[in-house]
Enzyme design. Structure first.
Site, mmCIF file in Angstrom:
data_model
loop_
_atom_site.group_PDB
_atom_site.id
_atom_site.type_symbol
_atom_site.label_atom_id
_atom_site.label_comp_id
_atom_site.label_asym_id
_atom_site.label_seq_id
_atom_site.Cartn_x
_atom_site.Cartn_y
_atom_site.Cartn_z
ATOM 1 N N THR A 164 0.833 -1.191 0.000
ATOM 2 C CA THR A 164 0.000 0.000 0.000
ATOM 3 C C THR A 164 0.873 1.248 0.000
ATOM 4 O O THR A 164 2.101 1.169 -0.120
ATOM 5 C CB THR A 164 -1.030 -0.062 1.162
ATOM 6 N N LYS B 77 3.867 1.411 -3.678
ATOM 7 C CA LYS B 77 3.402 0.663 -4.856
ATOM 8 C C LYS B 77 4.348 0.792 -6.055
ATOM 9 O O LYS B 77 4.520 -0.158 -6.816
ATOM 10 C CB LYS B 77 1.994 1.123 -5.242
ATOM 11 N N ASP C 49 -6.506 -2.570 -8.310
ATOM 12 C CA ASP C 49 -7.425 -1.456 -8.014
ATOM 13 C C ASP C 49 -8.524 -1.308 -9.069
ATOM 14 O O ASP C 49 -9.681 -1.052 -8.740
ATOM 15 C CB ASP C 49 -6.649 -0.132 -7.924
ATOM 16 N N GLY D 78 -7.882 12.509 -11.554
ATOM 17 C CA GLY D 78 -6.744 11.831 -10.926
ATOM 18 C C GLY D 78 -6.322 10.630 -11.741
ATOM 19 O O GLY D 78 -5.705 9.691 -11.225
ATOM 20 N N ALA D 79 -6.635 10.663 -13.046
ATOM 21 C CA ALA D 79 -6.425 9.493 -13.911
ATOM 22 C C ALA D 79 -4.956 9.116 -14.060
ATOM 23 O O ALA D 79 -4.641 7.951 -14.320
ATOM 24 C CB ALA D 79 -7.033 9.749 -15.292
ATOM 25 N N GLY E 48 -2.691 9.034 -11.784
ATOM 26 C CA GLY E 48 -2.137 8.425 -10.576
ATOM 27 C C GLY E 48 -2.251 6.910 -10.602
ATOM 28 O O GLY E 48 -2.739 6.317 -11.584
ATOM 29 N N GLY E 49 -1.808 6.271 -9.515
ATOM 30 C CA GLY E 49 -1.814 4.813 -9.455
ATOM 31 C C GLY E 49 -3.222 4.245 -9.553
ATOM 32 O O GLY E 49 -3.526 3.450 -10.457
HETATM 33 P P1 NAD Z 1 -1.303 8.970 -6.649
HETATM 34 O O1 NAD Z 1 -0.503 10.037 -5.958
HETATM 35 O O2 NAD Z 1 -0.600 7.895 -7.398
HETATM 36 O O3 NAD Z 1 -2.289 9.695 -7.708
HETATM 37 C C1 NAD Z 1 -3.060 10.831 -7.413
HETATM 38 C C2 NAD Z 1 -3.291 11.595 -8.735
HETATM 39 O O4 NAD Z 1 -4.230 12.654 -8.483
HETATM 40 C C3 NAD Z 1 -2.023 12.259 -9.274
HETATM 41 O O5 NAD Z 1 -1.813 11.899 -10.635
HETATM 42 C C4 NAD Z 1 -2.311 13.748 -9.140
HETATM 43 O O6 NAD Z 1 -1.685 14.522 -10.174
HETATM 44 C C5 NAD Z 1 -3.835 13.761 -9.258
HETATM 45 N N1 NAD Z 1 -4.477 14.990 -8.777
HETATM 46 C C6 NAD Z 1 -4.095 15.783 -7.748
HETATM 47 N N2 NAD Z 1 -4.961 16.816 -7.633
HETATM 48 C C7 NAD Z 1 -5.913 16.656 -8.584
HETATM 49 C C8 NAD Z 1 -7.085 17.388 -8.948
HETATM 50 N N3 NAD Z 1 -7.452 18.504 -8.310
HETATM 51 N N4 NAD Z 1 -7.841 16.932 -9.984
HETATM 52 C C9 NAD Z 1 -7.490 15.810 -10.645
HETATM 53 N N5 NAD Z 1 -6.388 15.081 -10.327
HETATM 54 C C10 NAD Z 1 -5.625 15.488 -9.314
HETATM 55 O O7 NAD Z 1 -2.264 8.382 -5.531
HETATM 56 P P2 NAD Z 1 -3.018 6.946 -5.536
HETATM 57 O O8 NAD Z 1 -2.146 5.918 -4.932
HETATM 58 O O9 NAD Z 1 -3.587 6.719 -6.900
HETATM 59 O O10 NAD Z 1 -4.190 7.224 -4.475
HETATM 60 C C11 NAD Z 1 -5.208 8.162 -4.768
HETATM 61 C C12 NAD Z 1 -6.348 7.983 -3.773
HETATM 62 O O11 NAD Z 1 -6.932 6.697 -3.974
HETATM 63 C C13 NAD Z 1 -5.904 8.017 -2.307
HETATM 64 O O12 NAD Z 1 -6.864 8.722 -1.559
HETATM 65 C C14 NAD Z 1 -5.891 6.543 -1.923
HETATM 66 O O13 NAD Z 1 -6.111 6.345 -0.536
HETATM 67 C C15 NAD Z 1 -7.077 6.038 -2.727
HETATM 68 N N6 NAD Z 1 -7.088 4.600 -2.984
HETATM 69 C C16 NAD Z 1 -8.189 3.877 -2.611
HETATM 70 C C17 NAD Z 1 -8.257 2.517 -2.859
HETATM 71 C C18 NAD Z 1 -9.495 1.736 -2.453
HETATM 72 O O14 NAD Z 1 -9.470 0.487 -2.505
HETATM 73 N N7 NAD Z 1 -10.574 2.420 -2.085
HETATM 74 C C19 NAD Z 1 -7.198 1.860 -3.506
HETATM 75 C C20 NAD Z 1 -6.092 2.612 -3.896
HETATM 76 C C21 NAD Z 1 -6.047 3.993 -3.641
#
Ligand code: NAD
Length: 282
Positions: A74, A78, A115, A139-140, A142-143
């Site tokens: 997590t 990742k 995910d 947020g596309a 991101g991970g």
């Molecule tokens: P990450 O940092 O890899 O990606 C986040 C992305 O959001 C980045 O590309 C960033 O540029 C973008 N971003 C930032 N501000 C923005 C805005 N105003 N508008 C659009 N995009 C924006 O993070 P991640 O690991 O992908 O995690 C993101 C969220 O997903 C976290 O809150 C995490 O806890 C959650 N998550 C939940 C689950 C689940 O099972 N529910 C699983 C994985 C991640």
């Protein structure tokens, strides 16, 4: 749970750490241990809080840790875990991140990213259709967002609109998705000529009380579904406002709660199948 089905750790028990920093917030540990106990799988998941500087050493150690069957990964590990793996599923390769690793008997590490699968599974349980529709992912790049975007294309989306301030990563993702899914129209940004049927927040915007809404609800179709991946808080300001306006919603816990079968399948521990891992990662 009956006493016979309670968890019993012995010298034969296989270990599955979950690696994170921080780790206290993870919800999956009790669920996975309950699954092991219910299926009478001689295994245990243990939380391991590893600061970023220590993750490479821990993953290297896993190769010679013979009674380790793999690890759940997590935030924030990742991407580092992705780099440490010997083999990867196509899903993980597209995203550049893994959230589950299987350790093979020879010590090699095989990574997957579940995910997107979990998100689409939760949509199905909520009756939110994907096929033939216009969806938007904020947020596309991101991970979680890349994994969700890929899974939505795989589930038959007609048009996918990708939003992220990181324009370079967004462009790379859009190019890869367009190549892999020629039947889906991929746009960068909001559509000017169509309403959005399903909007997904996959960014962390909404975790803090004073965050702005990551999605402009005025631009959605009436009755459009609004989904968030954030688990803390579960009811983000986006979901509160969407529900107030009468939109169907899906919260982050609904996605988190259906990760288990996909992760167990990758570990070869899913009881409903022949205990074979899915696909043939390279
Ligand atoms: P990450 O940092 O890899 O990606 C986040 C992305 O959001 C980045 O590309 C960033 O540029 C973008 N971003 C930032 N501000 C923005 C805005 N105003 N508008 C659009 N995009 C924006 O993070 P991640 O690991 O992908 O995690 C993101 C969220 O997903 C976290 O809150 C995490 O806890 C959650 N998550 C939940 C689950 C689940 O099972 N529910 C699983 C994985 C991640």
């Amino acid at each position: 749970m009956t006493p016979e089905r309670s968890m019993r750790i012995t010298g034969t028990t296989r270990c599955y750490p979950i690696l994170g920093h921080p780790i206290a917030q993870v919800r999956t540990v009790p669920a996975i241990n309950a699954y092991f106990a219910a299926q009478e799988i001689d295994a245990v998941m243990v939380p391991m809080e590893i600061p970023p500087g220590g993750i490479e050493a821990l993953l290297a150690l896993m190769r010679s840790w013979s009674n380790c069957g793999g690890a759940s990964v997590t935030v924030p590990h990742k991407q580092a875990a992705f780099r440490a793996c010997d083999r990867l599923t196509d899903r993980a390769r597209l995203v550049g991140a893994v959230n589950i690793i299987r350790r093979e008997p020879d010590g090699s590490l095989v990574g997957d990213m579940t995910d997107g699968l979990a998100f689409v599974e939760a949509m199905g349980r909520n009756g939110i259709a994907v096929s033939g529709r216009t969806l938007l992912v904020a947020g596309a790049a991101g991970g979680a967002g890349s994994a969700i975007a890929q899974a939505l294309c795989g589930a038959g989306a007609a048009r996918l609109c990708l939003v992220d301030p990181s324009r370079e990563r967004l462009g790379l993702l859009a190019g890869r998705l367009a190549a892999d899914f020629p039947g889906c129209r991929i746009d960068e940004g909001w559509p000017d000529d169509a309403r959005v049927d399903v909007a997904v927040n996959a960014s962390p915007v909404g975790m803090r009380r004073d965050d702005p809404l990551p999605i402009d609800l005025d631009r959605l179709s009436p009755g459009a579904a609004v989904c968030d991946v954030i688990t803390k808080p579960v009811m983000t300001p986006l979901l509160v406002e969407a529900a107030r306006r009468g939109h169907p919603i899906q919260d982050g816990n609904e996605m988190a709660d259906v990760q288990l079968p996909f992760q167990m399948r990758h570990l070869g521990l899913w009881a409903d199948e022949a205990l074979a891992p899915e696909g043939d990662p390279t």
